[in-house]
Design a protein around this motif. Structure first.
Motif, PDB file in Angstrom:
ATOM      1  N   SER A  18      -5.511   6.109   7.906  1.00  0.00           N
ATOM      2  CA  SER A  18      -7.493   6.658   6.992  1.00  0.00           C
ATOM      3  C   SER A  18      -8.007   6.440   8.440  1.00  0.00           C
ATOM      4  O   SER A  18      -8.896   7.756   8.217  1.00  0.00           O
ATOM      5  N   ARG A  25      -7.483   4.388 -10.414  1.00  0.00           N
ATOM      6  CA  ARG A  25      -7.755   5.375  -9.118  1.00  0.00           C
ATOM      7  C   ARG A  25      -9.104   5.991 -10.000  1.00  0.00           C
ATOM      8  O   ARG A  25     -10.080   6.242  -9.805  1.00  0.00           O
ATOM      9  N   ASP A  68     -15.281  -1.143   0.895  1.00  0.00           N
ATOM     10  CA  ASP A  68     -13.600  -1.143  -0.583  1.00  0.00           C
ATOM     11  C   ASP A  68     -12.564  -2.080   0.380  1.00  0.00           C
ATOM     12  O   ASP A  68     -12.077  -1.199   1.579  1.00  0.00           O
ATOM     13  N   SER A  91       0.623  -1.449   0.401  1.00  0.00           N
ATOM     14  CA  SER A  91      -0.140  -0.204  -0.017  1.00  0.00           C
ATOM     15  C   SER A  91       0.709   1.449   0.080  1.00  0.00           C
ATOM     16  O   SER A  91       0.669   1.960  -0.657  1.00  0.00           O
ATOM     17  N   ASN A 110     -10.768   9.942  -2.874  1.00  0.00           N
ATOM     18  CA  ASN A 110     -10.402   8.413  -2.878  1.00  0.00           C
ATOM     19  C   ASN A 110     -12.014   8.415  -2.598  1.00  0.00           C
ATOM     20  O   ASN A 110     -12.889   8.772  -2.790  1.00  0.00           O
ATOM     21  N   VAL A 111     -12.518   7.189  -2.111  1.00  0.00           N
ATOM     22  CA  VAL A 111     -14.541   6.371  -1.958  1.00  0.00           C
ATOM     23  C   VAL A 111     -15.236   7.610  -1.417  1.00  0.00           C
ATOM     24  O   VAL A 111     -16.382   7.803  -1.801  1.00  0.00           O
ATOM     25  N   SER A 169      -7.898  -1.318   0.744  1.00  0.00           N
ATOM     26  CA  SER A 169      -7.696   0.106   0.292  1.00  0.00           C
ATOM     27  C   SER A 169      -7.476   1.052   0.312  1.00  0.00           C
ATOM     28  O   SER A 169      -7.025   1.889  -0.542  1.00  0.00           O
ATOM     29  N   TYR A 171     -13.783   1.378   4.998  1.00  0.00           N
ATOM     30  CA  TYR A 171     -12.233   0.957   4.495  1.00  0.00           C
ATOM     31  C   TYR A 171     -11.788  -0.503   5.206  1.00  0.00           C
ATOM     32  O   TYR A 171     -11.628  -0.232   6.401  1.00  0.00           O
ATOM     33  N   ARG A 218     -12.702   5.843  -9.361  1.00  0.00           N
ATOM     34  CA  ARG A 218     -14.178   7.023  -9.261  1.00  0.00           C
ATOM     35  C   ARG A 218     -14.830   7.339 -10.073  1.00  0.00           C
ATOM     36  O   ARG A 218     -15.938   7.316  -9.257  1.00  0.00           O
ATOM     37  N   PRO A 262      -5.297   6.427   1.931  1.00  0.00           N
ATOM     38  CA  PRO A 262      -6.116   7.480   1.734  1.00  0.00           C
ATOM     39  C   PRO A 262      -5.497   8.908   0.914  1.00  0.00           C
ATOM     40  O   PRO A 262      -4.523   9.477   1.750  1.00  0.00           O
ATOM     41  N   THR A 263      -6.086   8.622  -0.688  1.00  0.00           N
ATOM     42  CA  THR A 263      -5.392  10.156  -1.315  1.00  0.00           C
ATOM     43  C   THR A 263      -6.374  10.826  -1.839  1.00  0.00           C
ATOM     44  O   THR A 263      -7.630  10.150  -2.284  1.00  0.00           O
ATOM     45  N   ASP A 314       1.052   4.287  -2.659  1.00  0.00           N
ATOM     46  CA  ASP A 314       1.201   5.952  -1.905  1.00  0.00           C
ATOM     47  C   ASP A 314       2.446   6.257  -3.095  1.00  0.00           C
ATOM     48  O   ASP A 314       2.153   7.837  -3.926  1.00  0.00           O
TER      49      ASP A 314
END
Length: 276
Positions: free
Chosen positions: A114, A57, A77, A19, A87-88, A80, A103, A61, A83-84, A23
């Motif tokens: 998160s 990504r 999610d 992850s 995000n969802v 997940s 998440y 979206r 989070p950038t 990122d």
């Protein structure tokens, strides 16, 4: 090695994490030098990796906005990550203030970050759990608090299934999650594949070896092996396709922004299915 203030105590910051590498590809700041080194090593074989992540990504979206347009405002999610921007929960809540998101990740950095980002957002939660153990996810208190499994839920498995080997039986894990969801629920899925990559399989295989070296095997499945994840779901048009080709925000014949101009954006597959 200095431990940043945002790194949870107890995690080994000398070991790369999937992850945090993701990122790094997305230009985020929650990664360590060990993650950047692994990411750069993978990019020596496949320089377009950041474009693939951006395409992931962008697909996510569009799929989330589509779910809300269909009246689905609950999101689970799994895998997940960190989070950038965009995000969802941001996309879903912009489309519907009623949207609720849980998440799920097994990376302690992803979970801790998160929780920090979501502090004060009572419509969004995060749990530490593993896709290999669906029962633990479904029975988690945050899922019970935020999601009504008697109503349709959008299950997101974006760029996560390719980190489960066949020995983990990912098909059974997805089926167990599907069986817990109400009719009308959606499966939003992307998966890495050698298909679509503008390189020979031999060269692209170098990336697989980098992930194997950091003890996170990357399983490149063919389209034929990805389709069965949608068993019990009716595929929505246009089916399982390269990510920029799934309901693009572009008029026919036009390119979907910068990402689509890059051939790497068309690597792998994305699709959405609806549970009957």
């Amino acid at each position: 090695m200095e431990r940043p203030a945002w790194a949870p105590p107890g995690i080994d910051i000398s070991v790369p994490s999937v992850s945090r590498i993701y990122d790094y590809y997305l230009g985020g700041s929650h990664n360590f030098e060990v993650d950047r080194q692994a990411g750069r090593r993978a990019m020596e074989f496949m320089p377009g990796l950041p474009k693939i992540m951006q395409a992931n990504r962008a697909f996510m979206r569009r799929a989330v906005r589509h779910a809300v347009a269909e009246g689905v405002t609950q999101f689970l999610d799994i895998g997940s990550g960190i989070p950038t921007f965009g995000n969802v929960h941001e996309v879903a809540q912009a489309a519907s203030p009623e949207a609720r998101v849980v998440y799920v990740d097994h990376d302690p950095v992803a979970v801790a970050h998160s929780q920090a980002v979501l502090d004060g957002d009572d419509r969004t939660g995060v749990i530490a759990a593993d896709l290999r153990k669906p029962k633990e996810i479904l029975e988690a208190p945050e899922v019970g608090r935020l999601l009504d499994l008697g109503r349709p839920v959008a299950l997101l498995l974006v760029a996560v299934l390719h980190f489960l080997e066949d020995a983990d039986d990912p098909y059974a894990a997805v089926a167990e999650l599907r069986d817990a969801l109400a009719p009308g629920s959606l499966l939003i899925l992307t998966h890495a594949s050698y298909e679509g990559i503008p390189l020979t399989e031999e060269v692209a295989g170098g990336v697989v070896s980098v992930y194997r070296d950091i003890r996170n095997p990357l399983v490149m499945r063919t389209r034929e092996r990805i389709i069965p994840f949608f068993d019990g779901f009716e595929m929505l048009e246009p089916g399982l396709v390269s990510m920029p080709d799934w309901r693009p925000d572009r008029p026919a014949g036009a390119l979907d922004g910068e990402a689509a101009e890059d051939p790497y954006a068309f690597s792998g597959f994305g699709g959405v299915g609806r549970k009957a």
